[in-house]
Design a protein around this motif. Structure first.
Motif, PDB file in Angstrom:
ATOM      1  N   ALA A  72       0.617  -1.283   0.293  1.00  8.72           N
ATOM      2  CA  ALA A  72       0.080  -0.170  -0.007  1.00  8.72           C
ATOM      3  C   ALA A  72       1.055   1.021  -0.219  1.00  8.72           C
ATOM      4  O   ALA A  72       0.408   2.395  -0.391  1.00  8.72           O
ATOM      5  N   ALA A  73       2.177   0.967   0.421  1.00  9.09           N
ATOM      6  CA  ALA A  73       2.862   1.857   0.511  1.00  9.09           C
ATOM      7  C   ALA A  73       3.172   2.786  -0.615  1.00  9.09           C
ATOM      8  O   ALA A  73       4.054   3.849  -0.628  1.00  9.09           O
ATOM      9  N   ASP A  74       3.375   1.788  -2.113  1.00 10.36           N
ATOM     10  CA  ASP A  74       3.761   2.615  -2.714  1.00 10.36           C
ATOM     11  C   ASP A  74       3.347   3.522  -3.996  1.00 10.36           C
ATOM     12  O   ASP A  74       3.485   4.177  -4.190  1.00 10.36           O
ATOM     13  N   ASP A  75       1.156   3.330  -3.128  1.00 13.42           N
ATOM     14  CA  ASP A  75       0.510   3.495  -3.889  1.00 13.42           C
ATOM     15  C   ASP A  75      -0.638   3.984  -3.766  1.00 13.42           C
ATOM     16  O   ASP A  75      -1.703   2.415  -3.696  1.00 13.42           O
ATOM     17  N   ALA A  76      -0.404   4.315  -2.449  1.00 17.88           N
ATOM     18  CA  ALA A  76      -1.852   3.897  -1.242  1.00 17.88           C
ATOM     19  C   ALA A  76      -3.528   3.779  -2.124  1.00 17.88           C
ATOM     20  O   ALA A  76      -4.397   3.115  -2.448  1.00 17.88           O
ATOM     21  N   ALA A  77      -3.652   4.934  -3.069  1.00 15.92           N
ATOM     22  CA  ALA A  77      -4.734   5.503  -4.317  1.00 15.92           C
ATOM     23  C   ALA A  77      -5.018   4.730  -5.111  1.00 15.92           C
ATOM     24  O   ALA A  77      -6.008   3.999  -5.478  1.00 15.92           O
ATOM     25  N   GLY A  78      -3.891   4.449  -5.245  1.00 16.87           N
ATOM     26  CA  GLY A  78      -3.299   3.883  -6.871  1.00 16.87           C
ATOM     27  C   GLY A  78      -4.268   1.805  -6.680  1.00 16.87           C
ATOM     28  O   GLY A  78      -4.520   1.351  -6.835  1.00 16.87           O
ATOM     29  N   LEU A  79      -3.518   1.625  -5.210  1.00 15.22           N
ATOM     30  CA  LEU A  79      -4.094   0.175  -5.140  1.00 15.22           C
ATOM     31  C   LEU A  79      -5.704   0.122  -4.668  1.00 15.22           C
ATOM     32  O   LEU A  79      -5.822  -0.892  -4.819  1.00 15.22           O
ATOM     33  N   VAL A  80      -6.294   0.910  -4.657  1.00 14.63           N
ATOM     34  CA  VAL A  80      -7.531   0.678  -4.153  1.00 14.63           C
ATOM     35  C   VAL A  80      -8.200   0.701  -5.194  1.00 14.63           C
ATOM     36  O   VAL A  80      -8.909  -0.099  -5.759  1.00 14.63           O
ATOM     37  N   ILE A  81      -7.400   1.713  -7.071  1.00 13.56           N
ATOM     38  CA  ILE A  81      -8.491   1.922  -7.733  1.00 13.56           C
ATOM     39  C   ILE A  81      -8.159   0.351  -8.510  1.00 13.56           C
ATOM     40  O   ILE A  81      -9.148   0.177  -9.368  1.00 13.56           O
ATOM     41  N   SER A  82      -6.845  -0.127  -7.967  1.00  8.68           N
ATOM     42  CA  SER A  82      -6.680  -1.242  -8.942  1.00  8.68           C
ATOM     43  C   SER A  82      -6.998  -2.450  -8.496  1.00  8.68           C
ATOM     44  O   SER A  82      -7.838  -3.875  -9.011  1.00  8.68           O
ATOM     45  N   GLU A  83      -7.854  -2.268  -7.151  1.00  6.29           N
ATOM     46  CA  GLU A  83      -7.760  -3.589  -5.827  1.00  6.29           C
ATOM     47  C   GLU A  83      -9.351  -3.788  -6.633  1.00  6.29           C
ATOM     48  O   GLU A  83     -10.316  -4.634  -6.876  1.00  6.29           O
ATOM     49  N   GLY A  84     -10.681  -2.318  -7.124  1.00  2.00           N
ATOM     50  CA  GLY A  84     -11.735  -2.370  -7.600  1.00  2.00           C
ATOM     51  C   GLY A  84     -11.573  -2.533  -8.988  1.00  2.00           C
ATOM     52  O   GLY A  84     -12.602  -4.181  -9.414  1.00  2.00           O
ATOM     53  N   LEU A  85     -10.562  -2.406  -9.674  1.00  2.00           N
ATOM     54  CA  LEU A  85     -10.398  -2.848 -10.977  1.00  2.00           C
ATOM     55  C   LEU A  85     -10.703  -4.560 -10.898  1.00  2.00           C
ATOM     56  O   LEU A  85     -11.087  -5.366 -12.080  1.00  2.00           O
ATOM     57  N   ARG A  86      -9.776  -4.747 -10.275  1.00  2.00           N
ATOM     58  CA  ARG A  86      -9.151  -6.698 -10.142  1.00  2.00           C
ATOM     59  C   ARG A  86     -10.775  -7.433  -9.774  1.00  2.00           C
ATOM     60  O   ARG A  86     -11.431  -8.841 -10.315  1.00  2.00           O
ATOM     61  N   SER A  87     -11.485  -6.414  -9.228  1.00  2.00           N
ATOM     62  CA  SER A  87     -12.827  -7.919  -8.690  1.00  2.00           C
ATOM     63  C   SER A  87     -13.611  -7.311  -9.507  1.00  2.00           C
ATOM     64  O   SER A  87     -14.662  -8.203  -9.733  1.00  2.00           O
ATOM     65  N   GLN A  88     -13.892  -6.563 -10.410  1.00  2.00           N
ATOM     66  CA  GLN A  88     -14.493  -5.857 -11.515  1.00  2.00           C
ATOM     67  C   GLN A  88     -13.963  -7.206 -12.700  1.00  2.00           C
ATOM     68  O   GLN A  88     -14.895  -8.319 -13.624  1.00  2.00           O
ATOM     69  N   ILE A  89     -12.491  -7.187 -12.674  1.00  2.00           N
ATOM     70  CA  ILE A  89     -11.812  -8.353 -13.905  1.00  2.00           C
ATOM     71  C   ILE A  89     -12.570  -9.834 -13.421  1.00  2.00           C
ATOM     72  O   ILE A  89     -12.874 -10.517 -14.000  1.00  2.00           O
ATOM     73  N   GLY A  90     -11.926 -10.330 -12.397  1.00  5.54           N
ATOM     74  CA  GLY A  90     -12.510 -11.169 -11.780  1.00  5.54           C
ATOM     75  C   GLY A  90     -14.184 -11.688 -11.898  1.00  5.54           C
ATOM     76  O   GLY A  90     -14.446 -12.544 -12.163  1.00  5.54           O
ATOM     77  N   GLY A  91     -14.935 -11.100 -11.395  1.00  6.54           N
ATOM     78  CA  GLY A  91     -16.318 -11.434 -10.889  1.00  6.54           C
ATOM     79  C   GLY A  91     -16.791 -11.529 -13.013  1.00  6.54           C
ATOM     80  O   GLY A  91     -17.693 -11.722 -13.262  1.00  6.54           O
ATOM     81  N   LEU A  92     -15.980 -10.778 -13.584  1.00  6.31           N
ATOM     82  CA  LEU A  92     -16.607 -10.727 -15.409  1.00  6.31           C
ATOM     83  C   LEU A  92     -16.292 -12.100 -16.045  1.00  6.31           C
ATOM     84  O   LEU A  92     -16.613 -12.369 -16.760  1.00  6.31           O
ATOM     85  N   THR A  93     -14.961 -12.994 -15.013  1.00  6.94           N
ATOM     86  CA  THR A  93     -14.955 -13.088 -15.624  1.00  6.94           C
ATOM     87  C   THR A  93     -15.245 -14.712 -15.062  1.00  6.94           C
ATOM     88  O   THR A  93     -15.409 -15.366 -16.079  1.00  6.94           O
ATOM     89  N   VAL A  94     -15.861 -15.019 -14.438  1.00  6.17           N
ATOM     90  CA  VAL A  94     -17.206 -16.017 -13.520  1.00  6.17           C
ATOM     91  C   VAL A  94     -18.447 -15.828 -14.236  1.00  6.17           C
ATOM     92  O   VAL A  94     -18.617 -16.794 -14.746  1.00  6.17           O
ATOM     93  N   ALA A  95     -18.271 -14.347 -14.556  1.00  2.06           N
ATOM     94  CA  ALA A  95     -20.264 -14.148 -15.570  1.00  2.06           C
ATOM     95  C   ALA A  95     -19.289 -15.054 -17.332  1.00  2.06           C
ATOM     96  O   ALA A  95     -20.933 -15.160 -17.545  1.00  2.06           O
ATOM     97  N   ALA A  96     -18.409 -14.762 -18.100  1.00  6.52           N
ATOM     98  CA  ALA A  96     -18.244 -15.340 -19.080  1.00  6.52           C
ATOM     99  C   ALA A  96     -18.775 -16.677 -19.095  1.00  6.52           C
ATOM    100  O   ALA A  96     -19.058 -17.044 -20.108  1.00  6.52           O
TER     101      ALA A  96
END
Length: 387
Positions: free
Chosen positions: A41-65
């Motif tokens: 998180a110390a590397d980029d706190a704001a970027g970590l939050v955004i990227s984790e949200g994107l990862r959740s979407q990607i994982g959900g869409l992969t299963v949705a496919a």
């Protein structure tokens, strides 16, 4: 500048810069070895939050496919089974057209009816046994099934496989009345009379006929056939009720002989017609009787209706399959775009990071050398002391 030995400011400065360089060097090594710009998180706190949200979407869409692909597979499985049902119904229609021609005698129509009975049983088997992963598809229970085709709650497609059978088609139980006793209902008994009366309705037939021809005449009578289906079992006339829960004896007179007094009655459980099933009951062909010209002619209309029902269901399955395939295409595009966005935030730009690593390496080597020089500079004080 004075010469001091208690505090070597030049060495302190070199050491501080060397620590900063070493930290940058370690950070570059971490990023280059993991391929990630954000490892903690110390590397980029704001970027970590955004990227984790994107990862959740990607994982959900992969299963949705994968879920949408299951929808395609279900539609294909159901369509394949209904294709077989269509073939059976087409054969039943051919038989109905054949039997509606009066060049057929009762024996020929009896043979046709045997095939109809067999085909009806196969329709029921297909309806009851067609399944996907243990879930029945054509027995009327596959209705309102939800397929999650997106990463968010509520992003779903509802799947139905129904025939549209009417509620009135459900039969819980029927009554079978066995008419037997002193007066048998066999060829000898029937050949001596020219009529049979059931519950006040008289059916006439040619004297000298057979029990089978008498049954054919009974089933051709609209009044009687609305409530009963006649058949022969040994020397008994069997009347099977078409009305759910009907337990009323049918008063039967063979010619002038009243044989109602020897009537016995038993209620048997019928195979309940499952609403919206693609079995013979759900398609309305369970009662098709080709043993008479009238019944065969009526069966053509009934089977045509069943064919239209199956064709409509197959068209719906085809449309739904196309929809699922469109979902898969759009979801895969979304996965690609979201992955690119997540990568831009979280992944290491290897070329840029390698440039930083090389710079840090050079600075680390230079800093180490300068720290050694700073430490040796205080040795000049010894020259003064030696005089």
């Amino acid at each position: 500048m004075g010469l001091r030995v208690n505090n070597n400011i030049a060495a302190f400065n070199s050491y501080r810069n060397l620590q900063a360089t070493d930290k940058a060097l370690n950070s570059s090594l971490e990023k280059l070895s993991s391929g990630l710009r954000i490892n903690k998180a110390a590397d980029d706190a704001a970027g970590l939050v955004i990227s984790e949200g994107l990862r959740s979407q990607i994982g959900g869409l992969t299963v949705a496919a994968r879920n949408a692909q299951d929808g395609v597979n279900v539609a294909q499985t159901a369509d394949g089974a209904l294709g077989t049902a269509t073939t059976i119904l087409q054969r039943m229609r051919d038989l109905a057209v054949q039997s509606s021609n009066d060049t057929n005698d009762s024996a020929s129509r009896a043979a046709v009816q045997k095939e109809i009975t067999s085909l009806t049983a196969e329709l029921d088997r297909i309806s009851e046994k067609s399944s996907f992963n243990g879930v029945n598809l054509l027995d009327g229970t596959f209705a309102g099934k939800v397929f999650q085709v997106g990463y968010a709650n509520g992003d779903t497609i509802t799947f139905d496989v129904k025939s549209g059978a009417a509620a009135a088609a459900t039969v819980a139980a029927v009554t079978e009345v066995f008419v037997s006793g002193a007066t048998a209902f066999d060829n000898a008994a029937v050949s001596a009379v020219s009529s049979v009366t059931i519950s006040g309705t008289t059916v006439s037939f040619a004297t000298g006929g057979t029990a089978a021809s008498a049954v054919e005449a009974i089933n051709a009578n609209a009044t009687i056939s609305a409530n009963w289906t006649a058949s022969v079992s040994g020397s008994s006339l069997v009347l099977t009720s078409k009305v759910a829960g009907n337990v009323t004896d049918a008063a039967v007179t063979l010619g002038a002989t009243n044989i109602a007094g020897t009537t016995t009655q038993g209620v048997r459980a019928a195979n309940a017609v499952k609403l919206d099933s693609f079995g013979s009951g759900g398609l309305g062909v369970a009662a098709v009787n080709l043993s008479t010209q009238t019944g065969a002619a009526s069966a053509i209309t009934t089977i045509d209706s069943a064919l239209a029902t199956v064709s409509s269901a197959r068209a719906g399955l085809g449309a739904l399959q196309n929809r699922f395939e469109s979902v898969i295409s759009s979801v895969n595009i979304a996965i690609e775009n979201l992955t690119a966005s997540e990568s831009a935030i979280r992944d290491t730009d290897m070329a840029a990071e390698m440039t930083k690593f090389t710079r840090s390496q050079i600075l680390s080597q230079a800093g180490t050398s300068m720290l050694a020089q700073a430490n040796s500079a205080s040795q000049n004080v010894l020259s003064l002391l030696r005089g």
